[in-house]
Design an enzyme around this catalytic site. Sequence first.
Site, PDB file in Angstrom:
ATOM      1  N   LYS A  28       8.171  -6.295  -1.908  1.00  0.00           N
ATOM      2  CA  LYS A  28       6.824  -5.937  -2.332  1.00  0.00           C
ATOM      3  C   LYS A  28       5.871  -7.032  -1.851  1.00  0.00           C
ATOM      4  O   LYS A  28       6.239  -8.201  -1.769  1.00  0.00           O
ATOM      5  CB  LYS A  28       6.780  -5.833  -3.864  1.00  0.00           C
ATOM      6  CG  LYS A  28       5.435  -5.447  -4.442  1.00  0.00           C
ATOM      7  CD  LYS A  28       5.111  -4.000  -4.196  1.00  0.00           C
ATOM      8  CE  LYS A  28       3.817  -3.601  -4.918  1.00  0.00           C
ATOM      9  NZ  LYS A  28       3.440  -2.220  -4.618  1.00  0.00           N
ATOM     10  N   ASN A  48      -2.037   6.744  -3.890  1.00  0.00           N
ATOM     11  CA  ASN A  48      -1.763   5.650  -4.815  1.00  0.00           C
ATOM     12  C   ASN A  48      -2.900   4.639  -4.785  1.00  0.00           C
ATOM     13  O   ASN A  48      -3.586   4.472  -3.779  1.00  0.00           O
ATOM     14  CB  ASN A  48      -0.427   4.972  -4.476  1.00  0.00           C
ATOM     15  CG  ASN A  48      -0.578   3.871  -3.439  1.00  0.00           C
ATOM     16  OD1 ASN A  48      -0.835   2.718  -3.778  1.00  0.00           O
ATOM     17  ND2 ASN A  48      -0.424   4.231  -2.167  1.00  0.00           N
ATOM     18  N   MET A  51      -2.134   1.332  -6.426  1.00  0.00           N
ATOM     19  CA  MET A  51      -1.284   0.468  -7.235  1.00  0.00           C
ATOM     20  C   MET A  51      -1.944  -0.875  -7.546  1.00  0.00           C
ATOM     21  O   MET A  51      -1.798  -1.404  -8.635  1.00  0.00           O
ATOM     22  CB  MET A  51       0.057   0.239  -6.532  1.00  0.00           C
ATOM     23  CG  MET A  51       0.814   1.526  -6.187  1.00  0.00           C
ATOM     24  SD  MET A  51       1.250   2.523  -7.618  1.00  0.00           S
ATOM     25  CE  MET A  51       2.528   1.513  -8.345  1.00  0.00           C
ATOM     26  N   GLY A  52      -2.642  -1.431  -6.560  1.00  0.00           N
ATOM     27  CA  GLY A  52      -3.302  -2.716  -6.772  1.00  0.00           C
ATOM     28  C   GLY A  52      -2.368  -3.912  -6.695  1.00  0.00           C
ATOM     29  O   GLY A  52      -2.577  -4.927  -7.371  1.00  0.00           O
ATOM     30  N   ASN A  67       0.337  -8.847   5.103  1.00  0.00           N
ATOM     31  CA  ASN A  67      -0.334  -7.578   4.811  1.00  0.00           C
ATOM     32  C   ASN A  67      -1.841  -7.744   4.972  1.00  0.00           C
ATOM     33  O   ASN A  67      -2.508  -8.352   4.130  1.00  0.00           O
ATOM     34  CB  ASN A  67       0.018  -7.133   3.391  1.00  0.00           C
ATOM     35  CG  ASN A  67      -0.513  -5.750   3.057  1.00  0.00           C
ATOM     36  OD1 ASN A  67      -1.286  -5.166   3.807  1.00  0.00           O
ATOM     37  ND2 ASN A  67      -0.115  -5.225   1.920  1.00  0.00           N
ATOM     38  N   CYS A  69      -4.133  -3.740   2.760  1.00  0.00           N
ATOM     39  CA  CYS A  69      -4.027  -3.049   1.479  1.00  0.00           C
ATOM     40  C   CYS A  69      -5.366  -2.390   1.146  1.00  0.00           C
ATOM     41  O   CYS A  69      -6.382  -3.076   1.039  1.00  0.00           O
ATOM     42  CB  CYS A  69      -3.632  -4.002   0.367  1.00  0.00           C
ATOM     43  SG  CYS A  69      -3.500  -3.179  -1.240  1.00  0.00           S
ATOM     44  N   VAL A  90       1.573   2.552  10.345  1.00  0.00           N
ATOM     45  CA  VAL A  90       0.350   2.178   9.659  1.00  0.00           C
ATOM     46  C   VAL A  90       0.592   2.045   8.156  1.00  0.00           C
ATOM     47  O   VAL A  90       1.544   2.614   7.618  1.00  0.00           O
ATOM     48  CB  VAL A  90      -0.761   3.244   9.868  1.00  0.00           C
ATOM     49  CG1 VAL A  90      -1.168   3.309  11.310  1.00  0.00           C
ATOM     50  CG2 VAL A  90      -0.321   4.632   9.384  1.00  0.00           C
ATOM     51  N   ASN A  91      -0.333   1.305   7.508  1.00  0.00           N
ATOM     52  CA  ASN A  91      -0.427   1.352   6.059  1.00  0.00           C
ATOM     53  C   ASN A  91      -1.062   2.685   5.674  1.00  0.00           C
ATOM     54  O   ASN A  91      -1.482   3.458   6.532  1.00  0.00           O
ATOM     55  CB  ASN A  91      -1.262   0.171   5.551  1.00  0.00           C
ATOM     56  CG  ASN A  91      -0.884  -0.248   4.135  1.00  0.00           C
ATOM     57  OD1 ASN A  91      -0.416   0.566   3.327  1.00  0.00           O
ATOM     58  ND2 ASN A  91      -1.094  -1.509   3.819  1.00  0.00           N
ATOM     59  N   GLY A 110       8.407   4.955   3.144  1.00  0.00           N
ATOM     60  CA  GLY A 110       7.754   4.646   1.883  1.00  0.00           C
ATOM     61  C   GLY A 110       7.794   5.793   0.892  1.00  0.00           C
ATOM     62  O   GLY A 110       8.584   5.801  -0.040  1.00  0.00           O
ATOM     63  N   THR A 111       6.935   6.798   1.093  1.00  0.00           N
ATOM     64  CA  THR A 111       6.825   7.907   0.144  1.00  0.00           C
ATOM     65  C   THR A 111       8.160   8.596  -0.086  1.00  0.00           C
ATOM     66  O   THR A 111       8.545   8.886  -1.223  1.00  0.00           O
ATOM     67  CB  THR A 111       5.778   8.927   0.630  1.00  0.00           C
ATOM     68  OG1 THR A 111       4.490   8.311   0.659  1.00  0.00           O
ATOM     69  CG2 THR A 111       5.716  10.129  -0.295  1.00  0.00           C
TER      70      THR A 111
END
Length: 317
Positions: A44, A68, A70-71, A122, A125, A195-196, A277-278
């Site tokens: 993470k 999402n 999430m923060g 990262n 975000c 990609v993000n 990811g998903t």
Amino acid sequence: MSLSTQISNLELDSCLMNASGPLCTTLEQLKNLQNSSSGCIVSKSATLEHRKGNPEPRYWDHDLGSINSMGLPNEGYQYYIDSAKSLTKPYIMSVNGLTLEDTLHIVAQVCQEPSISGMEINLSCPNLIGKGQLAYDLEKMDSYLEAVFHTINSQEDRNKNQIVGVKLPPYFDLHWYPQVTNILKKYPLHFITCVNSIGNGLLVDLENRTTRIRPKDGMGGIGGIYIKPIGLSNVRNFYLEFQKQNVPIQVIGCGGIQSGEDVLEYILCGAQAVQIGTQLYREGVEVFHRIEEEVKEWLQKNNLESIMLLQGKLNTI
């Protein structure tokens, strides 16, 4: 049928790995990845201190994808450094210090750890309230990377075998790729991940007349199959631009991977590895074995001994 790959000097038994975010926050989750068919573990995104993240509900998922905000909930960077001692599979720490000062502090510690294979910085975000994505401001990204690599190079006892990469947001216009490449090639980066999630999307619950998530007035990062065409485009364009400019940076593809065919398409576009990811969030770590078997079956049908024989071989119709 081999799925092995190599990112700079880091050899991986499989080109499949998790995307930083889902199911990689706790040591238990990292150990689950350790025991899966993934070729690598990505943590993470770690901040300086423990972070609770944004208010819930902050994630929603359905057939075509997810949203999402999430923060960056995480246990703090020291937790992920300590976790490395319990892992034997190649381990990449994702880093997002929220501020440059915090990031430099984290990077200085991580680059001294012999048990950590690399870092993924990262820069993308989309779910931090009040903050934009750094990689859309090229001047700031340039100065940020300059400071990061100055910090890494100033550590006399650093782990010189570590690979270092950046996670990028999706770019939508073709003029971005040479401009971003002109910055990235200034630094000894080994890889980019693209990609993000696509930032500030909105999904609506019509029946209840509400947003699907709470933070940022319902705005969040869009992932899953929705973004696969954007992910493929970014991988392809950066791969071609790196070739054009003779830049030795490799590309990790991410976005909408649900099947073996999706993996093969990313490799064909130029990816050296892929992140999931998903679909990992939906299916758990068993997703890596299922997709691996689907890829091997396709390779066998097409008389190919290695997935990397396809790498970058996409033709225009």
